[in-house]
Design a protein around this motif. Structure first.
Motif, PDB file in Angstrom:
ATOM      1  N   UNK A   8       1.047  -1.182  -0.079  1.00 19.70           N
ATOM      2  CA  UNK A   8      -0.194   0.129  -0.068  1.00 19.70           C
ATOM      3  C   UNK A   8       1.078   1.270   0.222  1.00 19.70           C
ATOM      4  N   UNK A   9       0.276   1.845  -0.687  1.00 20.78           N
ATOM      5  CA  UNK A   9       0.731   3.560  -0.796  1.00 20.78           C
ATOM      6  C   UNK A   9       0.282   4.591  -0.768  1.00 20.78           C
ATOM      7  N   UNK A  10       0.419   5.246  -0.019  1.00 21.83           N
ATOM      8  CA  UNK A  10      -0.996   6.687  -0.174  1.00 21.83           C
ATOM      9  C   UNK A  10      -0.855   7.312  -1.145  1.00 21.83           C
ATOM     10  N   UNK A  11      -1.647   7.826  -1.766  1.00 18.65           N
ATOM     11  CA  UNK A  11      -1.573   8.365  -3.439  1.00 18.65           C
ATOM     12  C   UNK A  11      -2.542   9.185  -2.855  1.00 18.65           C
ATOM     13  N   UNK A  12      -1.962  10.225  -3.154  1.00 16.66           N
ATOM     14  CA  UNK A  12      -3.214  11.963  -3.600  1.00 16.66           C
ATOM     15  C   UNK A  12      -2.740  12.582  -4.716  1.00 16.66           C
ATOM     16  N   UNK A  13      -3.831  13.933  -4.827  1.00 17.98           N
ATOM     17  CA  UNK A  13      -3.145  14.918  -6.075  1.00 17.98           C
ATOM     18  C   UNK A  13      -2.174  15.894  -5.431  1.00 17.98           C
ATOM     19  N   UNK A  67       3.517   3.727   2.281  1.00 14.85           N
ATOM     20  CA  UNK A  67       2.896   3.575   3.613  1.00 14.85           C
ATOM     21  C   UNK A  67       4.621   3.474   4.667  1.00 14.85           C
ATOM     22  N   UNK A  68       5.463   2.840   4.380  1.00 18.11           N
ATOM     23  CA  UNK A  68       6.569   2.585   4.495  1.00 18.11           C
ATOM     24  C   UNK A  68       7.298   3.447   5.936  1.00 18.11           C
ATOM     25  N   UNK A  69       7.219   4.865   5.527  1.00 14.73           N
ATOM     26  CA  UNK A  69       7.867   6.219   5.762  1.00 14.73           C
ATOM     27  C   UNK A  69       7.340   5.997   7.224  1.00 14.73           C
ATOM     28  N   UNK A  70       5.485   5.599   7.658  1.00 19.64           N
ATOM     29  CA  UNK A  70       4.828   5.930   8.733  1.00 19.64           C
ATOM     30  C   UNK A  70       4.736   4.699   9.126  1.00 19.64           C
ATOM     31  N   UNK A  71       4.419   3.719   8.204  1.00 22.25           N
ATOM     32  CA  UNK A  71       3.664   2.217   9.497  1.00 22.25           C
ATOM     33  C   UNK A  71       4.180   1.339   8.175  1.00 22.25           C
ATOM     34  N   UNK A  72       4.890   0.644   8.725  1.00 25.93           N
ATOM     35  CA  UNK A  72       5.734  -0.600   8.270  1.00 25.93           C
ATOM     36  C   UNK A  72       4.589  -2.119   7.293  1.00 25.93           C
ATOM     37  N   UNK A  73       3.301  -1.798   6.995  1.00 24.83           N
ATOM     38  CA  UNK A  73       3.117  -3.580   5.893  1.00 24.83           C
ATOM     39  C   UNK A  73       3.756  -3.897   5.373  1.00 24.83           C
ATOM     40  N   UNK A  74       3.102  -4.734   4.387  1.00 24.51           N
ATOM     41  CA  UNK A  74       3.214  -5.280   4.325  1.00 24.51           C
ATOM     42  C   UNK A  74       2.932  -5.926   2.259  1.00 24.51           C
ATOM     43  N   UNK A  75       3.943  -6.674   1.837  1.00 24.17           N
ATOM     44  CA  UNK A  75       3.825  -6.582   0.438  1.00 24.17           C
ATOM     45  C   UNK A  75       3.090  -8.348   0.610  1.00 24.17           C
ATOM     46  N   UNK A  76       2.895  -8.750  -0.961  1.00 23.18           N
ATOM     47  CA  UNK A  76       1.905 -10.266  -0.923  1.00 23.18           C
ATOM     48  C   UNK A  76       2.789 -11.099  -0.448  1.00 23.18           C
TER      49      UNK A  76
END
Length: 333
Positions: free
Chosen positions: A120-125, A212-221
């Motif tokens: 996951x990445x946070x994608x913004x305009x 997401x890793x910059x703030x919260x280290x969730x995972x890949x597939x």
């Protein structure tokens, strides 16, 4: 003269035997092929499943003596349930799915993780100028679903800047709506994955990407298997892991070449080669990179995720980390 005739006769006999063996070999090999059902959490035509499709297209499963049939389940937790029930020997999810599955009594482990980054990445305009999750306060953000791991990754990012889900208007929009609503500027940001990011860009969105890793280290597939299969048929898991990781390595080594093979195999993407290559490049940049040994689970990262899940009531209590994964198949030569 007699010796020459005898030699020629022997030579003909040998050539005939070799021809017979050559003809028989494919039949013998075919007879030994093992057919496997591989569950995926979403349709296999999504670029996120590039490593799996490349492994199939380039014959990596076949080289391991396997014929793999991909079947779509209803998300990663459903994959875990089906594997735990013995309906399939292997499946795909996210690296932290076993945390949720084990809490429900489902005996599965992650046997490989495809990348050191978060899916996951946070994608913004771009014109929103969102440089931190803190700037999402009061804004609308789309997610796939309220039970999806990308949603939990968003909550994790918010928690690191002192925000909760109540501070943001989070909309569960489904697999198409998550990026379509964002691209239509009905949302300031989305909890995205590279596939959706490229779709939004193709629809005209100008985006900024915050891993997401910059703030919260969730995972890949990840690749999941049941405790029973790991114990009783480790050779099969080894073959499936080895072949799939070869597909990921091909994307990492040459996204353009991988795109050509992938599109030829998954023909719904014919004419969309530029978009597929861009998706593969984003996976390389944000998800696959920086894994010292391809496929390895980071136990410390998994432990931190589990703590977050417990503290947010996603699961009631912690499970011993060694019950959630094994690196035995990625470390094997």
């Amino acid at each position: 003269m007699k010796m020459t005739r005898a030699f020629n006769g022997t030579r003909r006999a040998c050539l005939s035997l070799l021809a017979t063996v050559a003809l028989a070999s494919p039949l013998a090999a075919h007879a030994q092929v093992q057919e496997i059902t591989y569950l995926l959490p979403a349709p296999g035509t999504l670029p996120a499943f590039g490593p799996w499709m490349l492994a199939q297209a380039k014959g990596y499963y076949e080289q391991e003596g396997l014929k793999v049939n991909f079947v779509t389940a209803r998300g990663g937790v459903d994959v875990a349930k089906q594997i735990g029930a013995g309906n399939a020997v292997i499946g795909g999810a996210i690296g932290d799915t076993p945390i949720i599955a084990r809490a429900q009594g489902i005996p599965v482990k992650a046997v490989a993780v495809l990348g050191a980054g978060s899916l996951m990445q946070l994608v913004s305009h771009k014109d929103e100028k969102i440089e931190s999750p803190r700037e999402l306060k009061g804004k609308t953000v789309t997610v796939l679903a309220y039970t999806d791991t990308t949603y939990y990754a968003l909550l994790g990012m918010l928690s690191k800047v002192g925000l909760t889900k109540n501070d943001v208007n989070i909309q569960a929009a489904g697999p198409a709506g998550v990026w379509q609503q964002f691209a239509a500027k009905k949302a300031s940001a989305m909890a995205g994955v590279p596939d959706w990011t490229v779709s939004a860009m193709d629809a005209g969105a100008q985006v900024d990407i915050l891993p997401a890793d910059v703030y919260f280290k969730s995972m890949a597939q990840a690749i999941l298997a049941s405790d029973e299969t790991i114990a009783k048929n480790p050779q099969l898991i080894q073959k499936l892991v080895r072949a799939t990781l070869k597909g990921m390595k091909d994307i990492m080594a040459d996204p353009k070449a991988a795109t050509a093979v992938y599109v030829n195999h998954v023909q719904v993407h014919k004419g969309k080669e530029a978009s597929i290559q861009k998706a593969f490049e984003l996976f390389n940049q944000y998800v696959y990179a920086k894994q010292k040994v391809p496929g390895t689970m980071d136990e410390a990262r998994l432990g931190e995720l589990q703590k977050f899940y417990v503290s947010n009531g996603v699961v009631p209590k912690e499970t011993p980390l060694k019950d959630l994964y094994t690196n035995q198949f990625v470390m094997a030569k």
